[in-house]
Design an enzyme around this catalytic site. Structure first.
Site, PDB file in Angstrom:
ATOM      1  N   ASP A 126      -5.371  -5.847  -8.962  1.00  0.00           N
ATOM      2  CA  ASP A 126      -5.970  -6.384  -7.738  1.00  0.00           C
ATOM      3  C   ASP A 126      -7.442  -5.961  -7.695  1.00  0.00           C
ATOM      4  OD1 ASP A 126      -6.015  -7.644  -5.218  1.00  0.00           O
ATOM      5  OD2 ASP A 126      -5.732  -5.708  -4.224  1.00  0.00           O
ATOM      6  N   ARG A 147     -15.445  -2.682  -3.634  1.00  0.00           N
ATOM      7  CA  ARG A 147     -15.310  -1.669  -2.574  1.00  0.00           C
ATOM      8  C   ARG A 147     -16.421  -1.751  -1.542  1.00  0.00           C
ATOM      9  NH1 ARG A 147     -10.093  -0.583  -3.108  1.00  0.00           N
ATOM     10  NH2 ARG A 147      -9.592   0.158  -5.197  1.00  0.00           N
ATOM     11  N   TYR A 159       0.896  -1.173   0.000  1.00  0.00           N
ATOM     12  CA  TYR A 159       0.000   0.000   0.000  1.00  0.00           C
ATOM     13  C   TYR A 159       0.924   1.210   0.000  1.00  0.00           C
ATOM     14  CZ  TYR A 159      -4.123   2.533   2.059  1.00  0.00           C
ATOM     15  OH  TYR A 159      -5.186   3.352   2.339  1.00  0.00           O
ATOM     16  N   GLN A 218     -15.632  -4.682   0.709  1.00  0.00           N
ATOM     17  CA  GLN A 218     -14.434  -4.316   1.481  1.00  0.00           C
ATOM     18  C   GLN A 218     -14.771  -3.354   2.617  1.00  0.00           C
ATOM     19  OE1 GLN A 218     -11.442  -2.513  -1.033  1.00  0.00           O
ATOM     20  NE2 GLN A 218     -10.060  -2.061   0.672  1.00  0.00           N
ATOM     21  N   HIS A 254      -2.089   7.450  -3.357  1.00  0.00           N
ATOM     22  CA  HIS A 254      -3.217   6.512  -3.254  1.00  0.00           C
ATOM     23  C   HIS A 254      -3.693   6.386  -1.807  1.00  0.00           C
ATOM     24  CE1 HIS A 254      -5.756   2.986  -3.696  1.00  0.00           C
ATOM     25  NE2 HIS A 254      -5.039   2.366  -2.773  1.00  0.00           N
TER      26      HIS A 254
END
Lengths: 392, 392
Positions: free
Chosen positions: B214, B218, B109, B221, B114
């Protein structure tokens, strides 16, 4: 078969493992009393020779439920036959290895008492259970390559930690090294990408059950886990017991899981009772420190597998998933030192007069379990053991 | 070699893949121009025959840096030799497969832009970056068994979601299906349990680089990820490009990473520049929607590997780790639709007049990249493509 390692390893059990004996060759074995049957040798010339001559359980896992049942029946016959039972080897003489090649590893979080305790300790200003907890079995992926067999030494991990008052993180050996007392499940027959495994198909896919200690560095975990979950606080080692108890041996251990409120979504509704009445014991340096009851787990392994695949994720022979830490209602039933010492605030006093919050170098943890078998017998899981070595 | 699939696949590149041609047999190939060299056939009778006749790259991965360099030199010779170059097959005739068996899969990450964007969108009431972000490369384990090769259809996953105003979660197909534009790395020579891989040993362990999408649901998640991280919102599919570009081909692409403030702990300090100047392009149904720059990533793959192993976690040939979503400073450089549409609030208008927040059934995403090669040449990564199929 009533004492020591032989108790609970009767014909009702017949758990599978991988052993070597006298050389480096790995062979599939089945524990029986104080011995191991070399099933690859016993199977020679018969229909299961190829499956059972492998150095790992994966081909047998992939073969599916009908074959598992047939192999189990054949092993029972081999143990009664004077020719094939000559392939029994004393268990005291064998070295046990990781029983299968691990595919993916998922760790759940399905004990309500454990999740409540951890929530209170880690997030004292929030509700103990997150809003999703009673709607789905929370889980995450762990590191497959770190799964080791019982007896493998566990080196104290190093990493970053940062207390709430520290201005910056510090680096060094973990000072809050812990255990997580769990039950593991290994997938046999896989499921392809894009398919799901309904709750009622659990026993068609899962081969067996074992014990698992998800060693945890609580200080590393607390600093790293927001927002993407545990990583280095867990990935240094996960130990499993060497004997995989087949589901066939656990029919008498099945119990109804606790009532769920609110009722889960339809894909998670129970269909057959796959709560399991395992009696687990946790020993620290030989002292019994906890007896976590598995029967009270909020989510069953059947629900966990259904959840894990509801999005179409595939499963493969050798995939492992674990229950999450098993904790009961009292300190004598908690499955981690984090809970037993309430975040380190209430040290345990051991019978030898020493105290513990978290693990010290040299400490040995042994987790064992038994379950009801048919006709009043007991099924033994053996143990998962590990000793802490100093950081390097 | 300046147009279509041939540009960027010169002698400077020579990426590895696994292909079949005319039958089901999987063979190791190296892309060269518009062809594939069957390197297993070319290696016959020589010292690399066993490594290169395998159906996957794993034995070559395990062989280590000295062998990788020697094999690369041999392949260059084979392409110049009229006998061995007879094993070139037109690329248009081959089927490409997953190039290696995946061990563990870790997703990082590591793009500051981002992480900042996601923090603002998902956690608007908190600081965009969590306190740990600039001290360590945040990562988590993903599902290895869901990694698929470019071109594999992606079925819209089903699962639970719950909006902030919903009284209870609802079940159904994801309504916020997204991409994550990433760069992947595959470990070649592994590292045993209890050891670490220092930043400076990166190129001794990592074999090569590829593109990775990937796919992310959302809505699933957002509901599941507190407290243990992403799970079903990611585990339904992760696509990778079929060609693994060796590190040897990327020496001219190496750049200094951005300055870090605060300075990382010593085990994460740079030692050699392993920023990589990849120019990435993201196309939705053929329309260029973003050009994320990889050179600006805050944490390099060398730091990621050092972090992943600092606790003694082992690595194995075939272990994959990914950069995390690559996002630059502007909307035209964001690596996910979540960011391009700012959480769905600002739909994109495509050149054909349609709009998108998240992916619709039938949409195709193609991610491609190039990098500087020696003497002004370009190194091509090819592409990772996937089309969304309706939920089943």
């Amino acid at each position: 078969m009533t004492t020591g390692t032989t108790a609970g390893f009767g014909l009702e059990n017949l758990p599978y493992g991988v052993f070597s004996h006298g050389d480096d060759r790995r062979r599939i074995g089945v524990a029986y009393g104080d011995a191991v049957l070399d099933v690859g040798a016993a199977a020679a010339g018969g229909p299961f020779e190829a499956l059972l001559a492998a150095p790992v359980l994966n081909p047998l896992l992939a073969a599916g439920r009908a074959t598992w049942t047939a192999v189990r029946a054949a092993i029972t016959e081999w143990l009664r036959d004077p020719v094939t039972s000559a392939h029994l080897v004393p268990r005291s003489e064998v070295t046990l290895h990781l029983p299968f090649e691990v595919g993916d590893y998922v760790d759940f979080y399905s004990s309500e008492q454990h999740a409540t305790n951890v929530g209170k300790i880690f997030r004292p200003d929030s509700a103990a259970l997150t809003p999703n907890w009673k709607h789905l079995p929370i889980g995450y992926h762990g590191r497959s390559g770190s799964i080791v067999v019982s007896g493998t030494p566990v080196v104290r991990p190093k990493g970053q930690r940062k207390g709430p008052q520290d201005p910056a993180p510090v680096f060094g050996p973990s000072v809050r090294l812990d255990i997580e007392t769990e039950v593991g499940f290994v997938v046999g027959a896989g499921s392809p990408l894009g398919s799901t495994v309904p709750v009622e198909d659990f026993a068609e896919h899962v081969f067996g059950v074992f014990l698992l200690n998800d060693w945890s560095a609580r200080d590393l975990q607390a600093w790293e886990y927001v927002p993407l979950g545990p990583f280095l606080g867990k990935s240094f080692a996960t130990s499993i017991s060497p004997w995989v108890v087949p589901l066939d041996a656990l029919q008498a251990a099945r119990v109804a899981p606790p009532a769920r409120d609110p009722e889960p979504l339809p894909y998670l509704r129970d269909n057959g009772d796959w709560g399991l009445d395992l009696a687990i014991e946790v020993r620290l340096n030989g002292h019994l420190v906890s007896s976590p009851p598995f029967a009270g787990m909020y989510w069953t392994p059947a629900q966990q597998l259904a959840h894990m695949t509801i999005n179409g994720a595939p499963t493969r022979p050798g995939d492992v998933y674990a229950s999450g830490t098993v904790s009961g209602a009292s300190k004598q039933e908690y499955g981690s030192l984090l809970e037993m010492s309430w975040g380190g605030a209430e040290p345990l006093t051991l019978p030898d007069g020493t105290t513990r919050t978290f693990l010290e170098d040299g400490d040995e943890i042994v987790i064992s379990a038994t379950a009801p078998g048919p006709d009043g017998s007991r099924i033994a899981f053996g143990e998962v053991a590990g000793r802490i070595e100093p950081a390097t």
